[in-house]
Design a protein around this motif. Sequence first.
Motif, short mmCIF file in Angstrom:
data_model
loop_
_atom_site.label_atom_id
_atom_site.label_comp_id
_atom_site.label_asym_id
_atom_site.label_seq_id
_atom_site.Cartn_x
_atom_site.Cartn_y
_atom_site.Cartn_z
N CYS A 55 0.82 -1.21 0.00
CA CYS A 55 0.00 0.00 0.00
C CYS A 55 0.86 1.26 0.00
N LYS A 56 1.98 1.21 0.70
CA LYS A 56 2.86 2.38 0.77
C LYS A 56 3.60 2.56 -0.56
N ILE A 66 -1.11 3.76 -2.37
CA ILE A 66 -2.52 3.62 -2.00
C ILE A 66 -2.76 4.46 -0.75
N THR A 67 -1.79 4.41 0.18
CA THR A 67 -1.89 5.28 1.35
C THR A 67 -1.46 6.67 0.93
N THR A 90 -2.13 4.57 7.20
CA THR A 90 -1.60 3.24 7.54
C THR A 90 -2.52 2.53 8.53
N VAL A 124 -5.21 0.89 6.56
CA VAL A 124 -4.70 -0.32 5.91
C VAL A 124 -4.69 -1.48 6.90
N LEU A 174 -8.76 -4.53 -1.26
CA LEU A 174 -8.59 -3.45 -2.24
C LEU A 174 -9.91 -2.76 -2.52
N LEU A 203 -10.54 -0.42 0.35
CA LEU A 203 -9.64 0.72 0.31
C LEU A 203 -9.93 1.64 -0.88
N ARG A 249 -10.21 5.60 -0.95
CA ARG A 249 -9.17 6.36 -1.67
C ARG A 249 -9.77 7.23 -2.77
#
Length: 178
Positions: free
Chosen positions: A40-41, A45-46, A53, A56, A80, A83, A87
């Motif tokens: 994710c990082k 995504i974050t 975080t 996540v 996903l 998220l 996002r």
Amino acid sequence: MADSAASLAEVETSFKKFAVHGDTKATGKEMNNKNFAKLCKDCRITDGKNVTTTDVDIVFSKVKAKTARVITFEQFKQALAELAAKRFKGKSQEESLQQMYGLIAGKEPANVGVTKVAKAGAVDRLTDTSKYTGSHKERFDDSGKGKGKGGREETADTSGYVGAYKGSGTYDDKVKEA
């Protein structure tokens, strides 16, 4: 629809690459929380605003089985989807999921921030054996190669003479004269 299937295959390859990252025993079929957070990082995504975080970690805990510590690719897709809604707010579920797949497709674990070997003048100066003094100098020969055990330990002199005796090795000569 063929485009989304191709990107899903790319997402799966990225999943496998991140799943085995840093774990010699990993098979690539399951991913732990550390590697999910890294994915994710690294794939951005974050963003620090919509997805943090903490989000996540919460989503990972939500999609995994109660006693499990890892998620499968199917559970990864569920994570996903959750998220993606956070996002890409204001977009449809399908559209945000496709954008999420676009962020992940073709990515590999980055080694940014990993400690590198220091190559500075100070290191060269500290490791140059010709500049060593005192007892450290005794551990290396003239070429700079270490002497091994002989350079580290003081070996006992078994010649039979006292330490600083100047006439060592002269006894046989004196006995022959007499």
